[in-house]
Write a protein that holds these residues in place. Structure first.
Motif, PDB file in Angstrom:
ATOM      1  N   SER A   1       8.377  16.640  16.288  1.00 55.87           N
ATOM      2  CA  SER A   1       8.158  18.253  16.578  1.00 55.87           C
ATOM      3  C   SER A   1       6.914  18.819  15.713  1.00 55.87           C
ATOM      4  CB  SER A   1       9.444  18.958  16.582  1.00 55.87           C
ATOM      5  OG  SER A   1       9.080  20.213  16.694  1.00 55.87           O
ATOM      6  N   PRO A   2       6.255  19.263  16.165  1.00 51.04           N
ATOM      7  CA  PRO A   2       5.143  20.211  15.316  1.00 51.04           C
ATOM      8  C   PRO A   2       5.896  21.421  14.508  1.00 51.04           C
ATOM      9  CG  PRO A   2       4.398  19.935  17.390  1.00 51.04           C
ATOM     10  CD  PRO A   2       5.326  19.485  17.623  1.00 51.04           C
ATOM     11  N   ILE A   3       6.981  22.016  15.323  1.00 53.12           N
ATOM     12  CA  ILE A   3       7.820  23.122  14.394  1.00 53.12           C
ATOM     13  C   ILE A   3       8.485  22.361  13.361  1.00 53.12           C
ATOM     14  CG2 ILE A   3       9.579  24.684  14.934  1.00 53.12           C
ATOM     15  CD1 ILE A   3       8.944  24.857  17.802  1.00 53.12           C
ATOM     16  N   ILE A   4       9.164  21.202  13.538  1.00 50.97           N
ATOM     17  CA  ILE A   4       9.750  20.623  12.455  1.00 50.97           C
ATOM     18  C   ILE A   4       8.870  20.490  11.330  1.00 50.97           C
ATOM     19  CG2 ILE A   4      11.169  18.778  11.869  1.00 50.97           C
ATOM     20  CD1 ILE A   4      12.571  21.078  13.300  1.00 50.97           C
ATOM     21  N   ILE A   5       7.663  19.766  11.616  1.00 54.75           N
ATOM     22  CA  ILE A   5       6.645  19.250  10.474  1.00 54.75           C
ATOM     23  C   ILE A   5       6.295  20.629   9.901  1.00 54.75           C
ATOM     24  CG2 ILE A   5       4.447  18.347  10.267  1.00 54.75           C
ATOM     25  CD1 ILE A   5       6.522  16.353  10.910  1.00 54.75           C
ATOM     26  N   MET A   6       6.010  21.658  10.557  1.00 56.78           N
ATOM     27  CA  MET A   6       5.477  22.797   9.879  1.00 56.78           C
ATOM     28  C   MET A   6       6.594  23.437   9.002  1.00 56.78           C
ATOM     29  SD  MET A   6       2.458  23.317  10.465  1.00 56.78           S
ATOM     30  CE  MET A   6       2.188  25.092  10.009  1.00 56.78           C
ATOM     31  N   PHE A   7       7.949  23.470   9.420  1.00 59.42           N
ATOM     32  CA  PHE A   7       8.901  23.962   8.868  1.00 59.42           C
ATOM     33  C   PHE A   7       9.052  22.960   7.392  1.00 59.42           C
ATOM     34  CE2 PHE A   7      13.577  23.856   7.895  1.00 59.42           C
ATOM     35  CZ  PHE A   7      13.674  25.472   7.388  1.00 59.42           C
ATOM     36  N   MET A   8       8.811  21.519   7.404  1.00 50.83           N
ATOM     37  CA  MET A   8       9.037  20.973   6.241  1.00 50.83           C
ATOM     38  C   MET A   8       7.909  21.239   5.397  1.00 50.83           C
ATOM     39  SD  MET A   8      10.395  17.212   7.479  1.00 50.83           S
ATOM     40  CE  MET A   8       9.439  16.853   8.820  1.00 50.83           C
ATOM     41  N   ILE A   9       6.738  21.478   5.858  1.00 51.76           N
ATOM     42  CA  ILE A   9       5.556  21.797   4.866  1.00 51.76           C
ATOM     43  C   ILE A   9       6.149  23.328   4.259  1.00 51.76           C
ATOM     44  CG2 ILE A   9       3.302  22.621   4.874  1.00 51.76           C
ATOM     45  CD1 ILE A   9       2.693  20.524   7.046  1.00 51.76           C
TER      46      ILE A   9
ATOM     47  N   MET B   1       0.715  -1.363  -0.023  1.00 47.83           N
ATOM     48  CA  MET B   1       0.064  -0.032  -0.131  1.00 47.83           C
ATOM     49  C   MET B   1       0.918   1.234  -0.066  1.00 47.83           C
ATOM     50  SD  MET B   1      -3.473   1.088   0.203  1.00 47.83           S
ATOM     51  CE  MET B   1      -4.189  -0.374   1.059  1.00 47.83           C
ATOM     52  N   ALA B   2       1.869   1.379   0.894  1.00 48.35           N
ATOM     53  CA  ALA B   2       2.616   2.559   1.164  1.00 48.35           C
ATOM     54  C   ALA B   2       3.456   2.743  -0.432  1.00 48.35           C
ATOM     55  CB  ALA B   2       3.501   2.371   2.254  1.00 48.35           C
ATOM     56  N   THR B   3       3.959   1.529  -0.701  1.00 47.32           N
ATOM     57  CA  THR B   3       4.756   1.681  -1.976  1.00 47.32           C
ATOM     58  C   THR B   3       4.019   2.278  -3.218  1.00 47.32           C
ATOM     59  OG1 THR B   3       5.914  -0.304  -1.310  1.00 47.32           O
ATOM     60  CG2 THR B   3       6.095   0.275  -3.628  1.00 47.32           C
TER      61      THR B   3
ATOM     62  N   THR C   1       5.798   8.824   7.458  1.00 47.47           N
ATOM     63  CA  THR C   1       7.069   9.093   7.156  1.00 47.47           C
ATOM     64  C   THR C   1       7.812  10.352   7.734  1.00 47.47           C
ATOM     65  OG1 THR C   1       6.321   7.968   4.971  1.00 47.47           O
ATOM     66  CG2 THR C   1       8.273   9.491   4.963  1.00 47.47           C
ATOM     67  N   LEU C   2       6.762  11.400   7.764  1.00 46.78           N
ATOM     68  CA  LEU C   2       7.467  12.695   8.180  1.00 46.78           C
ATOM     69  C   LEU C   2       7.807  12.519   9.759  1.00 46.78           C
ATOM     70  CD1 LEU C   2       5.208  15.208   6.386  1.00 46.78           C
ATOM     71  CD2 LEU C   2       7.638  14.790   5.963  1.00 46.78           C
ATOM     72  N   PHE C   3       6.925  11.852  10.499  1.00 43.97           N
ATOM     73  CA  PHE C   3       7.033  11.874  11.992  1.00 43.97           C
ATOM     74  C   PHE C   3       8.179  10.843  12.246  1.00 43.97           C
ATOM     75  CE2 PHE C   3       2.472  13.074  12.377  1.00 43.97           C
ATOM     76  CZ  PHE C   3       2.745  14.270  13.025  1.00 43.97           C
ATOM     77  N   SER C   4       8.798   9.798  11.388  1.00 44.45           N
ATOM     78  CA  SER C   4       9.806   9.138  11.525  1.00 44.45           C
ATOM     79  C   SER C   4      10.932  10.040  11.819  1.00 44.45           C
ATOM     80  CB  SER C   4       9.998   8.180  10.586  1.00 44.45           C
ATOM     81  OG  SER C   4      10.103   8.669   9.081  1.00 44.45           O
ATOM     82  N   ILE C   5      10.992  11.256  10.754  1.00 48.95           N
ATOM     83  CA  ILE C   5      12.281  12.200  10.706  1.00 48.95           C
ATOM     84  C   ILE C   5      12.086  12.941  12.084  1.00 48.95           C
ATOM     85  CG2 ILE C   5      12.901  14.190   9.417  1.00 48.95           C
ATOM     86  CD1 ILE C   5      11.646  13.163   7.119  1.00 48.95           C
ATOM     87  N   SER C   6      10.910  13.264  12.426  1.00 47.95           N
ATOM     88  CA  SER C   6      10.820  14.368  13.603  1.00 47.95           C
ATOM     89  C   SER C   6       9.321  14.443  14.184  1.00 47.95           C
ATOM     90  CB  SER C   6      11.245  15.701  13.527  1.00 47.95           C
ATOM     91  OG  SER C   6      11.112  16.664  14.908  1.00 47.95           O
TER      92      SER C   6
END
Length: 438
Positions: A321-329, A1-3, A314-319
């Motif tokens: 932190s809401p700040i990091i997630i928002m920065f990636m977006i 599914m993820a693939t 996938t993103l939460f496996s990187i971090s």
């Protein structure tokens, strides 16, 4: 599914960057994705066609052509020039008066057209020649026109807001009102920058000369008065009606279109201009409708495949932190903004990013305004800032270069991103006004 999800998303991005039309790319990727999930082409076609049919049946879609038509009527009535003249006359004593008048005029014009490109094209022809004639530095004048045009997508009614609301199923009226305060703050930042620059660099923005009383035209003043009162009335009906709860966005759009038509006739618009406005509104609206239909198909694929959960993981496996997630977006939107138009960015990313923002506790209205601001900043970002190209094509000056416009627009790009961050840090900026609409 993820693939499967990552293969389809990668295919979609490849098609977009190869120059395939966004609607075709979305529709193709959606079909391939649903086919891979179900393993049956007939079922995939049936499912996606029913999704498209249901999307077309939504009466909320009528809001887009009505607001576009309202903007076209006003644009062709000559009201934009009158607004600029009124602002210029009222702000004549301020340092950098023509630049501040351009920002002020764009703010009012934005409350009618809802399209940044229209604002950029209009004020390139109206404001830029006057600023240059008075001795304004060329890059400064171009930056004012390009930067202030961004207000068209933040101050309601905004086409980007409507598209965002349709995709996320939040209230169009609430989103419109949510953009008012950030839009006014951004306009104030722009005006303050114009004034400060004129004070500390008088050669960049010379003082306006006193008005020549002998050249005052009574007929022209009457025309300006009609424009000013009409625009205020339309804003009151559209925004006031939605904010006060008297009108739905669809009803406000209908009244706005009728009012703009009457203003056009009062200002001298006749059948040829009327036909041209309707034809132009159709040319703008039709591609948007096709995009929204294929975006509904894309959203169906994402929902069926659980794409949001997969990408969240996938993103939460990187971090986490809401700040990091928002920065990636934030980074994704800025990078896409260099190559793709605003509507396409929203259609590609919002079905994925909006649920993620809610998951990490970001208010949906604040996130929407944040997203529109960051995506709008992309219109000024090299190498393919769409507003920059619009200004270049519209200004009546063949010596203008892309570099002149980009240099002048940098301060506005920075201010847009500052306000975007402020909206996330202080969500009340977006949620204060629309509380009674939620």
């Amino acid at each position: 599914m993820a693939t499967t999800i990552f293969i389809v998303l990668a295919l979609l991005l490849i098609m977009v960057f190869l120059g395939v039309q966004i609607a075709i790319a979305l529709g193709t990727a959606s079909f391939i994705g649903v086919y891979l999930l179900l393993g049956n082409a007939d079922i995939a076609l049936s499912l996606l066609s029913s999704t498209a049919y249901e999307a077309v049946r939504k009466d909320i879609f009528i809001v887009i052509p009505l607001f576009v038509l309202m903007g076209e009527f006003i644009s062709r009535s000559g009201a934009a020039k009158d607004i600029y003249t009124i602002a210029n006359r009222g702000l004549r004593k301020l340092p950098g008066c023509l630049a501040v008048a351009t920002v002020s005029g764009n703010s009012v014009f934005a409350a009618i057209t809802g399209v940044s490109i229209a604002s950029a094209a209009t004020f390139s022809r109206i404001a830029y020649p006057e600023m240059v004639a008075l001795g304004y530095k060329k890059s400064y004048a171009l930056g004012v026109v390009a930067g202030s045009a961004c207000l068209g997508m933040l101050i309601p009614p905004s086409i980007l807001m409507i598209v965002w609301a349709v995709l996320t199923e939040i209230s169009i009226g609430a989103l419109f009102v949510a953009g008012l305060l950030p839009g006014l703050i951004l306009a104030s930042f722009f005006c303050a920058y114009c004034v400060i620059t004129a004070i500390y660099s008088p050669h960049t923005a010379p003082a306006c000369p006193p008005p020549d009383v002998s050249k005052i035209d009574v007929k022209q003043q009457r025309s300006e008065l009609i424009s000013g009162l009409s625009i205020i009335g339309l804003i009151f009906v559209v925004i006031g009606g939605i904010w006060g709860g008297f009108l739905t966005p669809t009803e406000a759009a209908g009244f706005g279109a009728i009012g703009a038509l009457l203003v056009g006739f009062a200002k001298g618009m006749r059948l040829p201009q009327l036909s041209e406005a309707i034809f132009r509104a159709g040319k703008i609206t039709a591609p948007l409708m096709i995009l929204l239909i294929t975006a509904s198909m894309y959203s169906r694929f994402l929902a069926m495949g659980g794409a949001v959960s997969v990408i969240q993981g996938t993103l939460f496996s990187i971090s986490d932190s809401p700040i990091i997630i928002m920065f990636m977006i934030f980074l994704v939107w800025l990078i896409l903004g260099m190559f793709i138009d605003s509507t396409s960015i929203i259609l590609l990313t919002v079905p994925i990013f909006a649920p993620m923002a809610q998951f990490i506790g970001i208010d949906e209205l604040a996130f929407a305004i944040f997203g529109i601001l960051v995506i709008e900043a992309g219109l000024l970002t090299p190498p393919f800032g769409l507003l920059v190209f619009t200004v270049k094509a519209s200004v009546p000056d063949e010596t203008v270069t892309m570099g002149d416009i980009f240099r002048g627009a940098i301060p506005y790009w920075i201010m847009i991103l500052i306000v975007a961050v402020l909206v996330v840090v202080f969500p009340i900026l977006a949620t204060l006004l629309p509380q009674n609409l939620l």
